[in-house]
Design a protein around this motif. Structure first.
Motif, mmCIF file in Angstrom:
data_model
loop_
_atom_site.group_PDB
_atom_site.id
_atom_site.type_symbol
_atom_site.label_atom_id
_atom_site.label_comp_id
_atom_site.label_asym_id
_atom_site.label_seq_id
_atom_site.Cartn_x
_atom_site.Cartn_y
_atom_site.Cartn_z
ATOM 1 N N THR A 273 29.789 -22.522 20.142
ATOM 2 C CA THR A 273 28.294 -22.750 19.784
ATOM 3 C C THR A 273 27.947 -23.538 18.427
ATOM 4 O OG1 THR A 273 28.013 -20.525 19.026
ATOM 5 C CG2 THR A 273 27.946 -20.956 21.609
ATOM 6 N N TRP B 66 33.671 -18.530 21.352
ATOM 7 C CA TRP B 66 32.516 -19.203 21.988
ATOM 8 C C TRP B 66 31.562 -19.216 20.684
ATOM 9 C CZ3 TRP B 66 31.408 -20.911 26.281
ATOM 10 C CH2 TRP B 66 31.977 -20.729 27.524
ATOM 11 N N GLN C 15 23.894 -17.177 17.891
ATOM 12 C CA GLN C 15 25.474 -17.187 17.325
ATOM 13 C C GLN C 15 25.707 -15.722 16.694
ATOM 14 O OE1 GLN C 15 26.170 -20.231 14.319
ATOM 15 N NE2 GLN C 15 25.167 -21.854 15.915
#
Length: 242
Positions: free
Chosen positions: A196, A192, A181
């Motif tokens: 995640t 994104w 991350q």
């Protein structure tokens, strides 16, 4: 007879040595607990990606978090989980609002993961596995004779080894989150990053608890049986003396 409320999180692992069936869903808070923990994050990332309006996203996310607490109050249910969730979401939203950057909504998560990594790593260095310390504290809650309590489970090689393994496992989970991350944060890929974060949140939490259960259940059950047998033996001996 009133139904005993099942514990969640590490509290569920503290019951791993009992004869009760272990449920991952119950351990992570049940369907409602899962929904309440995931919905704010889903709403935040979807709103920001679709509208690119940070103020609107923060406002709706905050209102939703407050609504969850109100609903629990109206239903006269425990609000501790919802309040703790509200506090965590509030910190994330304030961080994003003050910095004017949506990606900073996830900064608090990075810091907590890093904190757990350091804390658990230190526990391994001093040979007191952190997960074992927490689980045994929940299981037996020592009010006196702390040294004897600590020695009791640490001297059980199989149980102490299991606690060490799951402590390493949880360090790996927290570390993997950061490895995946943080680069998305640095490159400002909010969509994104949010995705995640969700995928590596509850699913990883559930997997870590399930694998931990598989590792600790048998040695914990044996340790409980030995402790109960030892306690019964002392009781019988005292009766014979009388």
């Amino acid at each position: 007879m009133a139904e005993t409320k099942k514990r969640t999180g590490l509290g569920a692992l503290a019951d791993a040595g009992s004869d009760d069936d272990f449920s991952v869903i119950d351990a992570i808070g049940g369907p409602r607990g899962v929904a309440e923990s995931m919905v704010p994050g889903v709403v935040f990332v979807v709103l920001f990606v679709t509208t690119a309006n940070l103020q609107l996203t923060i406002g709706i996310s905050a209102a939703l978090a407050v609504l969850q607490v109100i609903v629990r109050l109206l239903q006269r249910q425990s609000v501790m989980g919802a309040v703790s969730g509200l506090l965590a979401v509030g910190i994330c939203l304030i961080w994003a609002w003050q910095s004017h950057e949506a990606r900073n909504y996830y900064m608090f998560g990075f810091l907590t993961n890093a904190f757990y990594i350091v804390l658990l790593s230190v526990s391994l260095m001093v040979r007191v596995p952190g997960l074992g310390l927490v689980i045994e504290f929940i299981r037996t809650l020592p009010t006196e004779h702390f040294r004897a309590w600590l020695t009791d489970w640490r001297s059980d090689k199989a149980l102490n080894r299991a606690y060490t393994i799951i402590t390493v496992l949880w360090i790996a989970v927290f570390s993997l989150r950061l490895v995946v991350q943080v680069p998305l944060y640095v490159t400002n890929h909010v969509g994104w990053l949010g995705t995640t974060r969700l995928l590596m949140g509850i699913p990883f939490w559930a997997l870590a608890i399930w694998v931990s259960y598989l590792i600790v259940a048998t040695p914990m059950h044996r340790h409980k049986a030995l402790s109960e047998g030892s306690g019964q033996g002392k009781h019988d001996s005292m009766e014979e003396q009388h």
